[in-house]
Design a protein around this motif. Sequence first.
Motif, short mmCIF file in Angstrom:
data_model
loop_
_atom_site.label_atom_id
_atom_site.label_comp_id
_atom_site.label_asym_id
_atom_site.label_seq_id
_atom_site.Cartn_x
_atom_site.Cartn_y
_atom_site.Cartn_z
N LEU A 121 -6.55 0.89 -43.48
CA LEU A 121 -7.35 -0.10 -42.49
C LEU A 121 -8.35 -0.78 -43.40
O LEU A 121 -8.65 -1.90 -42.93
CB LEU A 121 -8.14 1.03 -41.60
CG LEU A 121 -7.35 1.55 -40.53
CD1 LEU A 121 -6.50 2.44 -40.55
CD2 LEU A 121 -8.40 2.00 -39.50
N ILE A 202 -6.28 0.13 -34.06
CA ILE A 202 -6.77 -0.13 -35.55
C ILE A 202 -8.00 -0.63 -35.54
O ILE A 202 -9.05 -0.14 -36.37
CB ILE A 202 -5.57 -0.68 -36.45
CG1 ILE A 202 -4.31 0.28 -36.39
CG2 ILE A 202 -6.28 -0.95 -37.71
CD1 ILE A 202 -4.52 1.51 -37.11
N ARG A 206 -11.49 1.25 -36.91
CA ARG A 206 -12.22 0.53 -38.12
C ARG A 206 -13.69 0.66 -37.78
O ARG A 206 -14.43 0.57 -38.67
CB ARG A 206 -11.49 -0.89 -38.22
CG ARG A 206 -12.07 -1.59 -39.55
CD ARG A 206 -11.68 -0.96 -40.98
NE ARG A 206 -12.41 -1.31 -41.99
CZ ARG A 206 -12.86 -0.30 -42.93
NH1 ARG A 206 -12.52 0.85 -43.01
NH2 ARG A 206 -13.48 -1.13 -43.85
#
Length: 279
Positions: A121, A202, A206
């Motif tokens: 990531l 995602i 993050r």
Amino acid sequence: MMKLSIYENATEAAEFVRGRLGALNPQVAIVLGSGLGAVADAVEAPVYIPYAEIPHFPKSTAIGHAGRMVAGKLGGVDLVVMQGRVHFYEGYTPQQVTFPMRVLGRLGIHTVALTNAAGGLNPTYRVGQLVLIADHINYLGFNPAVGPNDDRMGLRFHDMTEAYSKKLRAIAQITATTIGLTLVEGVYLATSGPSYETPAEIRAFRQWGADLVGMSTVPETIIARHQGMHVLGISCVTNLAAGISPTLLTADEVIETGKQVQHQLAELFVKLAPRLNEN
Ligand code: HPA
């Protein structure tokens, strides 16, 4: 027949394993992630113990996982390499997923290195990079220590402040430089899988501070720490995470990257094993 406790089953399994070890007295274990089998091939005078032969042991069905213990010497020290692990997404219970950690604990292992394939990531990460796990986020939706606590193994409420030993991370970083490798640190987030993440997930992860995402390691770390074992975590960034990667995610890509990096990981562990043993 009365169902035996995890402690008793793990003791029986550990005694079975010990019976196969001959003069070996391992205190260090390495768990290998998808496509990272080369570390096991580097073990000298190997003794192979298929998981299927070990009492109460779950069988691994995931691709890129061999499903056996490889005991022997690496860098001159006795150790056990777990070639293959089982995952929650295969349908095993949290207790089954972490049973091997219970067995290692009963075997007298004091330090375990957990490796895995992970999606990256952190925008600075590159495919094929090895990253030290500094901490984790448990997004699995369960904790494998849930259930009646067995005080013979650990505390009811165990501390996770330094889940991934700071000392071991420093040792790994110094050791890596001797083979020309730089190891940065990152936060690993575990999902149950088996689907890969959506780009929205995602982005959310993050924001939570995750650098790596994968489907393993966290249950094992929790149970290793429950038993007071020291944990070193190393992720292989096999792909950039969903929405960051320009291509769709496939298990083939994950295994392929692992295969390319596994020799570097083996080289690192040859140097690292003696230092893990001294820890
Ligand atoms: N997501 C989850 N698990 C993984 C990934 C990923 O991108 N890559 C390797 N294991």
